[in-house]
Scaffold this motif. Structure first.
Motif, PDB file in Angstrom:
ATOM      1  N   GLY A   1     -15.158 -13.918  53.037  1.00  0.00           N
ATOM      2  CA  GLY A   1     -13.706 -14.084  53.091  1.00  0.00           C
ATOM      3  C   GLY A   1     -12.977 -12.912  53.703  1.00  0.00           C
TER       4      GLY A   1
ATOM      5  N   HIS B   1      -8.496 -15.714  49.599  1.00  0.00           N
ATOM      6  CA  HIS B   1      -9.473 -15.830  50.689  1.00  0.00           C
ATOM      7  C   HIS B   1     -10.863 -16.125  50.144  1.00  0.00           C
ATOM      8  CE1 HIS B   1      -6.285 -14.787  53.313  1.00  0.00           C
ATOM      9  NE2 HIS B   1      -6.184 -13.537  52.886  1.00  0.00           N
TER      10      HIS B   1
ATOM     11  N   GLU C   1     -15.030  -8.946  58.575  1.00  0.00           N
ATOM     12  CA  GLU C   1     -14.998  -9.514  59.927  1.00  0.00           C
ATOM     13  C   GLU C   1     -16.170  -8.999  60.746  1.00  0.00           C
ATOM     14  OE1 GLU C   1     -12.477 -11.801  61.354  1.00  0.00           O
ATOM     15  OE2 GLU C   1     -14.425 -11.779  62.350  1.00  0.00           O
TER      16      GLU C   1
ATOM     17  N   PRO D   1     -14.679 -28.598  58.148  1.00  0.00           N
ATOM     18  CA  PRO D   1     -14.496 -27.151  57.946  1.00  0.00           C
ATOM     19  C   PRO D   1     -15.809 -26.377  57.912  1.00  0.00           C
ATOM     20  CG  PRO D   1     -13.856 -28.374  55.973  1.00  0.00           C
ATOM     21  CD  PRO D   1     -14.096 -29.377  57.035  1.00  0.00           C
ATOM     22  N   MET D   2     -16.891 -27.007  57.438  1.00  0.00           N
ATOM     23  CA  MET D   2     -18.166 -26.287  57.429  1.00  0.00           C
ATOM     24  C   MET D   2     -18.661 -26.034  58.847  1.00  0.00           C
ATOM     25  SD  MET D   2     -20.455 -27.632  54.267  1.00  0.00           S
ATOM     26  CE  MET D   2     -19.901 -27.519  52.561  1.00  0.00           C
TER      27      MET D   2
ATOM     28  N   MET E   1     -16.466 -23.250  60.219  1.00  0.00           N
ATOM     29  CA  MET E   1     -16.782 -21.935  59.653  1.00  0.00           C
ATOM     30  C   MET E   1     -18.068 -21.369  60.263  1.00  0.00           C
ATOM     31  SD  MET E   1     -16.684 -21.003  55.595  1.00  0.00           S
ATOM     32  CE  MET E   1     -17.491 -19.511  54.999  1.00  0.00           C
ATOM     33  N   ALA E   2     -18.959 -22.274  60.705  1.00  0.00           N
ATOM     34  CA  ALA E   2     -20.196 -21.818  61.345  1.00  0.00           C
ATOM     35  C   ALA E   2     -19.994 -21.556  62.835  1.00  0.00           C
ATOM     36  CB  ALA E   2     -21.303 -22.851  61.134  1.00  0.00           C
ATOM     37  N   GLY E   3     -18.741 -21.683  63.277  1.00  0.00           N
ATOM     38  CA  GLY E   3     -18.442 -21.404  64.682  1.00  0.00           C
ATOM     39  C   GLY E   3     -18.771 -22.546  65.608  1.00  0.00           C
TER      40      GLY E   3
ATOM     41  N   HIS F   1      -8.038 -11.140  56.063  1.00  0.00           N
ATOM     42  CA  HIS F   1      -9.118 -12.117  55.918  1.00  0.00           C
ATOM     43  C   HIS F   1      -9.975 -12.173  57.177  1.00  0.00           C
ATOM     44  CE1 HIS F   1      -5.895 -14.395  57.951  1.00  0.00           C
ATOM     45  NE2 HIS F   1      -6.899 -14.994  58.564  1.00  0.00           N
ATOM     46  N   ALA F   2     -11.169 -12.669  57.006  1.00  0.00           N
ATOM     47  CA  ALA F   2     -12.075 -12.809  58.147  1.00  0.00           C
ATOM     48  C   ALA F   2     -11.682 -14.041  58.959  1.00  0.00           C
ATOM     49  CB  ALA F   2     -13.507 -12.959  57.625  1.00  0.00           C
ATOM     50  N   ARG F   3     -11.881 -13.973  60.259  1.00  0.00           N
ATOM     51  CA  ARG F   3     -11.485 -15.082  61.153  1.00  0.00           C
ATOM     52  C   ARG F   3     -12.245 -16.366  60.841  1.00  0.00           C
ATOM     53  NH1 ARG F   3     -11.413 -11.182  65.272  1.00  0.00           N
ATOM     54  NH2 ARG F   3     -13.492 -11.819  65.934  1.00  0.00           N
ATOM     55  N   ARG F   4     -13.447 -16.223  60.302  1.00  0.00           N
ATOM     56  CA  ARG F   4     -14.256 -17.428  60.062  1.00  0.00           C
ATOM     57  C   ARG F   4     -13.600 -18.392  59.076  1.00  0.00           C
ATOM     58  NH1 ARG F   4     -16.733 -13.381  57.400  1.00  0.00           N
ATOM     59  NH2 ARG F   4     -18.064 -12.867  59.195  1.00  0.00           N
ATOM     60  N   ILE F   5     -12.641 -17.894  58.243  1.00  0.00           N
ATOM     61  CA  ILE F   5     -12.014 -18.803  57.287  1.00  0.00           C
ATOM     62  C   ILE F   5     -10.643 -19.278  57.758  1.00  0.00           C
ATOM     63  CG2 ILE F   5     -13.297 -17.972  55.280  1.00  0.00           C
ATOM     64  CD1 ILE F   5     -10.695 -16.518  54.396  1.00  0.00           C
TER      65      ILE F   5
ATOM     66  N   GLN G   1     -24.875 -23.307  58.185  1.00  0.00           N
ATOM     67  CA  GLN G   1     -24.974 -21.857  58.396  1.00  0.00           C
ATOM     68  C   GLN G   1     -26.325 -21.468  58.995  1.00  0.00           C
ATOM     69  OE1 GLN G   1     -22.744 -19.030  57.431  1.00  0.00           O
ATOM     70  NE2 GLN G   1     -21.296 -20.682  57.739  1.00  0.00           N
TER      71      GLN G   1
ATOM     72  N   ARG H   1     -26.639 -15.616  62.853  1.00  0.00           N
ATOM     73  CA  ARG H   1     -26.088 -14.887  61.708  1.00  0.00           C
ATOM     74  C   ARG H   1     -27.134 -14.538  60.666  1.00  0.00           C
ATOM     75  NH1 ARG H   1     -24.242 -19.901  61.436  1.00  0.00           N
ATOM     76  NH2 ARG H   1     -22.266 -19.306  62.391  1.00  0.00           N
TER      77      ARG H   1
ATOM     78  N   GLN I   1     -14.234 -23.130  48.458  1.00  0.00           N
ATOM     79  CA  GLN I   1     -13.986 -24.557  48.679  1.00  0.00           C
ATOM     80  C   GLN I   1     -14.741 -25.068  49.914  1.00  0.00           C
ATOM     81  OE1 GLN I   1      -9.763 -24.352  49.034  1.00  0.00           O
ATOM     82  NE2 GLN I   1      -9.745 -24.745  51.228  1.00  0.00           N
ATOM     83  N   ASN I   2     -15.274 -24.160  50.708  1.00  0.00           N
ATOM     84  CA  ASN I   2     -16.044 -24.575  51.885  1.00  0.00           C
ATOM     85  C   ASN I   2     -17.530 -24.266  51.772  1.00  0.00           C
ATOM     86  OD1 ASN I   2     -13.988 -25.652  53.781  1.00  0.00           O
ATOM     87  ND2 ASN I   2     -13.088 -23.639  53.451  1.00  0.00           N
TER      88      ASN I   2
ATOM     89  N   THR J   1     -10.890 -19.765  49.426  1.00  0.00           N
ATOM     90  CA  THR J   1     -11.112 -20.555  50.645  1.00  0.00           C
ATOM     91  C   THR J   1     -12.611 -20.649  50.941  1.00  0.00           C
ATOM     92  OG1 THR J   1      -8.983 -19.926  51.588  1.00  0.00           O
ATOM     93  CG2 THR J   1     -10.663 -20.698  53.128  1.00  0.00           C
TER      94      THR J   1
ATOM     95  N   GLU K   1     -22.267 -20.129  67.181  1.00  0.00           N
ATOM     96  CA  GLU K   1     -20.983 -20.184  67.863  1.00  0.00           C
ATOM     97  C   GLU K   1     -21.132 -21.025  69.129  1.00  0.00           C
ATOM     98  OE1 GLU K   1     -18.602 -17.773  66.579  1.00  0.00           O
ATOM     99  OE2 GLU K   1     -17.040 -18.761  67.758  1.00  0.00           O
TER     100      GLU K   1
ATOM    101  N   VAL L   1      -9.473 -23.283  57.642  1.00  0.00           N
ATOM    102  CA  VAL L   1     -10.231 -24.061  56.659  1.00  0.00           C
ATOM    103  C   VAL L   1      -9.693 -23.849  55.255  1.00  0.00           C
ATOM    104  CG1 VAL L   1     -12.306 -24.071  58.098  1.00  0.00           C
ATOM    105  CG2 VAL L   1     -12.068 -22.328  56.337  1.00  0.00           C
ATOM    106  N   ASP L   2      -8.437 -23.401  55.185  1.00  0.00           N
ATOM    107  CA  ASP L   2      -7.888 -23.107  53.866  1.00  0.00           C
ATOM    108  C   ASP L   2      -7.295 -24.325  53.155  1.00  0.00           C
ATOM    109  OD1 ASP L   2      -4.651 -21.909  54.819  1.00  0.00           O
ATOM    110  OD2 ASP L   2      -6.231 -22.646  56.146  1.00  0.00           O
TER     111      ASP L   2
END
Lengths: 437, 448
Positions: B140, B298, B143, A148-149, A152-154, A24-28, A127, B40, B304-305, B301, A132, A31-32
């Motif tokens: 998800g 993923h 990277e 979490p939003m 997720m946007a850093g 998975h990507a680090r951004r998530i 976003q 981004r 949900q966000n 996840t 960051e 926030v699970d």
């Protein structure tokens, strides 16, 4: 036998054969977890009287249901892509309607983005604007998704709590206030935005003009964007007035105001929301939108447009749903508050919105549930209430930062936007429980 | 809707003037430099659809541009939505990862297609169109610093989505095979070079995106081609994102194959589909991702966000539609097959119209687009300057002069391949007969 074992091993562990590096990507990360996923599943698993998740159990007004049906049976174009940033009839009426309310000429095509619910408008805003390391101020208690939003946007969330000023007498959400010094201390050169929510979920606070001015002054001083979540804007009680921070001097050009068709028209399942703000900021939200979902469903937007057209014509008159709904809800709010008081729970009377929180400190229960061991007290209490009493609510510490949630584990949230029969059933459960003690 | 207002705006987009910025400055509104876009989305604001769809919305233009039908969806699908909206509960929030009735129906339909059990709650995610599934997969699973292989020509959103995830798009073009006996080019003649493809995989490769049937060319990847891709995915331990939104639009003599059904691929593939394309309701914006739990979780996840849940009545209606067609699968009455039969006729008609005026269409094996080489028209566009590829200039000229809209194919490729594709335009043929008649009339009268 050996090859059998190997095949079994490979089947069980096949997922570990995928990617020796992280899937998975680090951004998530982090926030699970999500309270809605957890608690709506619980409410569905048990037969409950559901005062948990915030949606009405009565129908949307008939004229809006008719508008939807009409759209569905309309021409071909109702079922095909519409304009990506918002169906023209909808953005046109939103601009017309809200120009009147905000006191500023809103351009339908530059200053508005239609989104899949207010939720997606929030996502696009974070976003679009948060890099960051940027800081975002969040006022607690907050609708849980902001945290979490931002993550997720850093961004880094910086929290400032509303605190009850008086103790020992019946509280209303008006008694929960910000400390102006504390708020000012949270702003620095890294602050990108502040998120406000008025009327507030879960507390029901309706910020007064002076309180918004305090926030506005700081936004202007520190050149910060204000993200104003106003999904409950039509639901104010006891004559409380909803004030739009974007209408304060110097704020239009730095505010993103978020609204919801679902909350406005009691049709949460339609997922039509919007962001309104100065074009030079909205254009960045549009960029996120065109690279994430691109379009929203056409027919639902058409129906919401028809709804707003009708409300524009009836604005301020007794036929206005924006007056009728809060009147209906005012009575339900009273009914629930009285019930909670009578069973020893201490409600905080909300000035606006869908929800009421209540202090559960005085209630002693034996939370005999090993499956919730180690969870915050209010989480355990809510789960016990679901499983043992068949009543669903939401724990309020979910609306606090990790730093402060420990101080607020004694509140649970009730949604009172329900049929009287639902509220009566809840009442019966609470009375039986209270009598049985 | 004020047409003049819209036309002015279209002109602004066309010639790239930010009208409003000038307007704002003249009114003296302070726009702070801090309120700029986040990193981004840097450079991701341009979009071919924003540029072309507003112009083509002019009713005097015959629109074969953006991909949506101007024929109605099946009646039972519309009825399903009207029925759903009449149920109180269905106007409120449903399950975030997908309305139970819908994920169960998807599990049934795709269980049959894949030939395996698909868990409706753990192996399916409902999203806002196929677009939303692509976004959820990228956010998800991709990277910052990853590489993602994309095959050209590609549905244009893949590149900005990869970039928004902080990753690097690695492009590889389909190339037309030589040594043809006839002049008729099929999408099957556009192939990948195996050595070239293999060379694109590195230790940084996180995923490859494939689209079959392909938009814009209409290619359906054969089992051998998919096996070649699968072999590389397994060898380099990468993921595969398979965009199969046109999966039912397969023309005679061809078969749609799901790469996820190849050995070793289920565990590393996300397969994306679209209700909009399946039921001719692009305006419903519902799609889904199917894959193994360890990948789908993923995407859930992300869901949900980002927007939490999709509209309820639309999901219920799609569920009903799927159940109805599930019963008919394999029979001519099944919409999944009947639509393909209807479109094959339109495909053949479109090809004939283009061939009659001397153009060389690429006959698609699937999907509802046709690319055509306009070289033979010998249209001199030197008066339009040098700053755009030929196909962009051609399409703009054609919209203005001939009142016929298409999409330039270089919108679907990277800079390095622009020369290869700049003589092609894309036409959408999922249009009613009168629209195709009008297009035919314009093309027949081209030189008059």
């Amino acid at each position: 036998n050996f090859s059998c074992y190997v095949n079994q091993y490979l089947k069980i562990h096949s997922s570990s054969l995928i990617m020796s590096r992280q899937l998975h990507a680090r951004r998530i990360e982090g926030v699970d977890k999500n309270i809605w996923v957890e608690f709506t599943q619980l409410a569905a698993d048990y037969q409950v009287v559901n005062l948990g998740q915030g949606f009405p159990d009565f129908s949307p007004p008939s004229y809006i249901q008719e508008a939807f049906c009409k759209a569905v049976n309309g021409g071909c174009s109702m079922h095909q892509y519409t304009r990506a940033f918002g169906h023209p009839p909808l953005v046109t009426i939103l601009a017309k309607f809200f120009s009147k309310v905000v006191g500023h000429d809103i351009d339908a095509f530059e200053d508005i983005l239609v989104t899949v619910g207010a939720y997606q408008a929030l996502f696009c805003t974070f976003q679009a604007l948060v890099n960051e390391g940027d800081e975002v101020i969040i006022i607690e208690p907050f609708f849980d998704c902001y945290q979490p939003m931002v993550k997720m946007a850093g961004g880094k969330a910086v929290y400032v709590p509303l605190r009850p000023v008086s103790r020992g007498k019946a509280l209303t959400s008006a008694d929960w206030v910000l400390s102006s010094e504390e708020l000012a201390s949270k702003f620095n050169s890294r602050t990108k935005a502040i998120v406000i929510n008025t009327p507030n979920n879960p507390l029901g606070k309706v910020y007064k003009r002076e309180e918004l001015q305090l926030i506005a002054d700081l936004c202007i001083k520190h050149d910060v964007v204000c993200i104003s979540d106003e999904v409950y804007e039509w639901l104010t009680y006891d004559g409380a007035k909803h004030v739009k921070i974007a209408s304060l001097p110097g704020m239009w050009e730095r505010t993103v105001t978020i609204g919801s068709g679902g909350k406005t028209f009691s049709a949460t399942g339609w997922k039509v929301g919007w962001a309104i703000g100065a074009g030079h900021i909205l254009k960045h939200l549009k960029t996120v939108h065109q690279n994430s979902v691109y379009h929203c469903a056409t027919a639902a937007q058409e129906a919401v447009a028809v709804g707003f057209q009708r409300e524009y014509e009836h604005f301020g008159t007794p036929e206005s749903y924006f007056l009728q709904l809060p009147e209906r809800l005012q009575h339900k709010r009273e009914k629930l508050a009285a019930c909670l008081e009578s069973v020893g729970l201490q409600p905080v009377l909300p000035e606006g919105g869908y929800f009421m929180i209540a202090d559960i400190s005085s209630v002693k229960v034996d939370l005999n549930d090993p499956s919730t061991q180690g969870e915050p007290y209010d989480y355990r209490f809510v789960k016990w209430l679901i499983k043992e009493k068949g009543l669903a609510t939401i724990p309020v510490s979910a609306f606090y930062s990790p730093e402060h949630s420990k101080d607020f584990e004694n509140y649970i949230r009730f949604c009172f936007v329900k049929e009287d029969s639902t509220l009566s059933s809840a009442e019966a459960i609470l009375r039986n429980w209270s009598n049985g003690k | 809707m004020n047409l003049t207002h819209r036309s002015i705006r279209s002109v602004c987009h066309f010639i790239n003037i930010n009208c409003l910025r000038n307007f704002s400055s003249s009114k003296g509104i302070m726009t702070s430099s801090r309120h700029t876009n986040s990193k981004r989305i840097e450079g991701l604001d341009k979009n071919v659809w924003v540029a072309f769809t507003s112009v083509a919305a002019d009713p005097t233009i015959v629109n074969l541009g953006q991909g949506f039908p101007d024929i109605p969806p099946p009646a039972y699908v519309k009825e399903g939505l009207a029925n759903a909206a009449a149920v109180d509960k269905l106007n409120q929030y449903t399950r975030g990862f997908g309305h139970p009735a819908l994920v169960k129906a998807l599990s049934q339909v795709y269980g049959k297609v894949y030939g395996q059990q698909i868990d409706p709650f753990k192996e399916i995610l409902v999203t806002v169109g196929g677009y939303g599934s692509l976004f959820s997969a990228m956010q998800g699973l991709v990277e910052v610093g990853d590489e993602v292989i994309i095959i050209e020509p590609f549905f244009d959103c893949y590149v900005p989505m990869v970039r928004m995830a902080g990753a690097k798009p690695i492009l590889i073009p389909l190339r037309v095979k030589c040594n043809k006996k006839t002049n008729i080019v099929s999408s099957a003649d556009w192939v990948l070079d195996p050595a070239e493809l293999a060379s694109k995989f590195t230790s940084k490769t996180k995923a490859i995106i494939i689209n079959t049937p392909n938009n814009p060319i209409g290619k359906i990847f054969t089992r051998d081609e998919l096996q070649m891709i699968a072999d590389l995915c397994i060898k380099h331990d990468t993921l595969c994102i398979s965009d199969e939104v046109y999966e039912w639009l397969i023309y005679k003599g061809h078969q749609h194959i799901k790469i996820a059904t190849l050995p070793g691929m289920w565990d590393r593939t996300i397969t994306i589909s679209s209700a909009g394309k399946t039921f001719s309701v692009t305006g419903w914006k519902l799609g889904w991702s199917i894959g193994p739990e360890h990948l789908i979780k993923h995407l859930q996840t992300v869901m949900q966000n980002t927007l939490y849940t999709c509209p309820t009545p639309l999901q219920e209606a799609v569920a009903q539609g799927l159940l109805r067609d599930y019963e008919l699968m394999g029979q001519p009455d099944c919409y999944f097959s009947s639509l393909a039969v209807e479109l094959e006729g339109k495909r053949d008609r479109m090809a004939a119209i283009l061939q009659d005026v001397g153009m060389s269409p690429i006959i698609p094996e699937g999907g509802y687009f046709m690319c055509v080489d306009v070289t033979s028209l010998n249209q001199d566009l030197s008066h339009m300057g040098d700053d755009e590829p030929y196909d962009y200039k051609f399409v703009k000229w054609m919209i203005k002069e001939k009142k016929l809209a298409a999409i330039p194919v270089t919108a679907f490729c990277g800079d390095a391949s622009k020369k290869q594709f700049e003589k092609y335009i894309r036409l959408c043929f999922i249009k009613k007969d009168s629209t195709l008649d009008a297009a035919e009339a314009i093309l027949k009268n081209w030189n008059s």
